[in-house]
Design a protein around this motif. Structure first.
Motif, PDB file in Angstrom:
ATOM      1  N   LEU A  64      -7.843   1.019   6.085  1.00  0.00           N
ATOM      2  CA  LEU A  64      -8.416   1.463   4.813  1.00  0.00           C
ATOM      3  C   LEU A  64      -7.470   1.058   3.698  1.00  0.00           C
ATOM      4  CD1 LEU A  64      -9.794   5.042   5.531  1.00  0.00           C
ATOM      5  CD2 LEU A  64     -11.115   2.975   5.018  1.00  0.00           C
ATOM      6  N   CYS A  65      -8.043   0.582   2.611  1.00  0.00           N
ATOM      7  CA  CYS A  65      -7.193   0.112   1.519  1.00  0.00           C
ATOM      8  C   CYS A  65      -6.371   1.276   0.968  1.00  0.00           C
ATOM      9  CB  CYS A  65      -8.037  -0.514   0.424  1.00  0.00           C
ATOM     10  SG  CYS A  65      -7.005  -1.392  -0.753  1.00  0.00           S
ATOM     11  N   PRO A  66      -5.062   1.038   0.760  1.00  0.00           N
ATOM     12  CA  PRO A  66      -4.200   2.114   0.251  1.00  0.00           C
ATOM     13  C   PRO A  66      -4.644   2.640  -1.110  1.00  0.00           C
ATOM     14  CG  PRO A  66      -2.874   0.251   1.007  1.00  0.00           C
ATOM     15  CD  PRO A  66      -4.314  -0.196   1.038  1.00  0.00           C
ATOM     16  N   CYS A  67      -5.447   1.874  -1.851  1.00  0.00           N
ATOM     17  CA  CYS A  67      -5.844   2.319  -3.197  1.00  0.00           C
ATOM     18  C   CYS A  67      -6.846   3.456  -3.155  1.00  0.00           C
ATOM     19  CB  CYS A  67      -6.379   1.158  -4.022  1.00  0.00           C
ATOM     20  SG  CYS A  67      -8.102   0.744  -3.682  1.00  0.00           S
ATOM     21  N   GLY A  68      -7.334   3.791  -1.961  1.00  0.00           N
ATOM     22  CA  GLY A  68      -8.201   4.953  -1.854  1.00  0.00           C
ATOM     23  C   GLY A  68      -9.664   4.687  -2.164  1.00  0.00           C
ATOM     24  N   SER A  69     -10.053   3.426  -2.199  1.00  0.00           N
ATOM     25  CA  SER A  69     -11.450   3.092  -2.511  1.00  0.00           C
ATOM     26  C   SER A  69     -12.401   3.494  -1.383  1.00  0.00           C
ATOM     27  CB  SER A  69     -11.576   1.585  -2.744  1.00  0.00           C
ATOM     28  OG  SER A  69     -11.228   0.896  -1.548  1.00  0.00           O
ATOM     29  N   GLY A  70     -11.838   3.672  -0.182  1.00  0.00           N
ATOM     30  CA  GLY A  70     -12.682   3.940   0.977  1.00  0.00           C
ATOM     31  C   GLY A  70     -13.127   2.667   1.674  1.00  0.00           C
TER      32      GLY A  70
ATOM     33  N   LYS B 176     -11.575  -6.056   2.342  1.00  0.00           N
ATOM     34  CA  LYS B 176     -12.719  -6.102   1.420  1.00  0.00           C
ATOM     35  C   LYS B 176     -12.339  -5.559   0.049  1.00  0.00           C
ATOM     36  CE  LYS B 176     -16.306  -6.721   4.482  1.00  0.00           C
ATOM     37  NZ  LYS B 176     -17.170  -7.887   4.332  1.00  0.00           N
ATOM     38  N   CYS B 177     -11.077  -5.198  -0.116  1.00  0.00           N
ATOM     39  CA  CYS B 177     -10.684  -4.514  -1.356  1.00  0.00           C
ATOM     40  C   CYS B 177      -9.537  -5.257  -2.024  1.00  0.00           C
ATOM     41  CB  CYS B 177     -10.374  -3.053  -1.036  1.00  0.00           C
ATOM     42  SG  CYS B 177     -10.242  -2.007  -2.485  1.00  0.00           S
ATOM     43  N   CYS B 178      -8.372  -4.653  -2.094  1.00  0.00           N
ATOM     44  CA  CYS B 178      -7.279  -5.225  -2.872  1.00  0.00           C
ATOM     45  C   CYS B 178      -6.682  -6.490  -2.274  1.00  0.00           C
ATOM     46  CB  CYS B 178      -6.191  -4.181  -3.072  1.00  0.00           C
ATOM     47  SG  CYS B 178      -6.756  -2.774  -4.043  1.00  0.00           S
ATOM     48  N   SER B 179      -6.922  -6.732  -1.004  1.00  0.00           N
ATOM     49  CA  SER B 179      -6.364  -7.919  -0.351  1.00  0.00           C
ATOM     50  C   SER B 179      -6.683  -9.206  -1.102  1.00  0.00           C
ATOM     51  CB  SER B 179      -6.906  -7.986   1.080  1.00  0.00           C
ATOM     52  OG  SER B 179      -6.669  -9.244   1.627  1.00  0.00           O
TER      53      SER B 179
ATOM     54  N   TYR C 251      -1.084  -0.490  -7.025  1.00  0.00           N
ATOM     55  CA  TYR C 251      -0.716   0.632  -6.158  1.00  0.00           C
ATOM     56  C   TYR C 251      -0.705   0.169  -4.697  1.00  0.00           C
ATOM     57  CZ  TYR C 251      -0.887   5.224  -3.879  1.00  0.00           C
ATOM     58  OH  TYR C 251      -0.642   6.308  -3.079  1.00  0.00           O
ATOM     59  N   SER C 252      -1.754  -0.545  -4.299  1.00  0.00           N
ATOM     60  CA  SER C 252      -1.808  -1.082  -2.931  1.00  0.00           C
ATOM     61  C   SER C 252      -0.655  -2.027  -2.645  1.00  0.00           C
ATOM     62  CB  SER C 252      -3.097  -1.870  -2.701  1.00  0.00           C
ATOM     63  OG  SER C 252      -4.200  -1.050  -2.829  1.00  0.00           O
ATOM     64  N   ALA C 253      -0.299  -2.822  -3.630  1.00  0.00           N
ATOM     65  CA  ALA C 253       0.797  -3.778  -3.431  1.00  0.00           C
ATOM     66  C   ALA C 253       2.114  -3.045  -3.181  1.00  0.00           C
ATOM     67  CB  ALA C 253       0.918  -4.716  -4.633  1.00  0.00           C
TER      68      ALA C 253
HETATM   69 ZN   LIG Z   1      -7.991  -1.402  -2.728  1.00  0.00          ZN
END
Ligand SMILES: [Zn+2]
Length: 135
Positions: A8-14, A19-22, A41-43
């Motif tokens: 799960l993306c660390p940014c909390g998007s769910g 599929k998110c910050c990557s 934040y994810s970085a």
């Molecule tokens: Zn994210």
């Protein structure tokens, strides 16, 4: 934390990290300041210091051309901290300037900040932030 595509993306998007910050960490431009904030934040969470550096506005007080030292301090913060979640409190969008107020939950405590983002050459950068309790 070592990033794995299916976590799960660390940014909390769910959403899953892949599929998110990557995609931003791999070089896609964040379309708005809120996406940039989440991906920063994810970085921090995955220890991607070069992304933090690349998305920091040159006017930021932390900005330095001493990349080695800067990277080291990001990485040591990243290693010493558990990133427990991110809560977005407010987002004020704009053409050239935008603000995101958030609560970053860290093992060292909550960090509430109102961040300012500026657009430069069509891309968003983190300009500066003020710590706030007034949220
Ligand atoms: Zn994210």
């Amino acid at each position: 934390m070592k990033p794995s595509p299916n976590m799960l993306c660390p940014c909390g998007s769910g959403n899953k990290y892949k599929k998110c910050c990557s995609k931003y960490h791999k070089g896609a431009f964040a379309p708005d300041a809120l996406s940039l904030m989440r991906s920063r934040y994810s970085a921090y969470a995955v220890g991607n210091s070069s992304y933090i550096i690349k998305t920091t506005h040159p006017d930021n007080p932390d900005y330095t051309t001493d990349i080695k030292n800067w990277e080291d301090s990001i990485l040591s913060f990243s290693k010493q901290t558990n990133f427990l979640g991110l809560e977005i409190i407010d987002f004020i969008d704009g053409e050239e300037e935008a603000f995101v107020t958030f609560n970053a939950r860290l093992s060292s405590g909550d960090l509430k900040e109102k961040s300012r983002f500026l657009k430069l050459f069509g891309r968003w950068f983190y300009a500066d932030g003020t710590f706030t309790d007034a949220v």
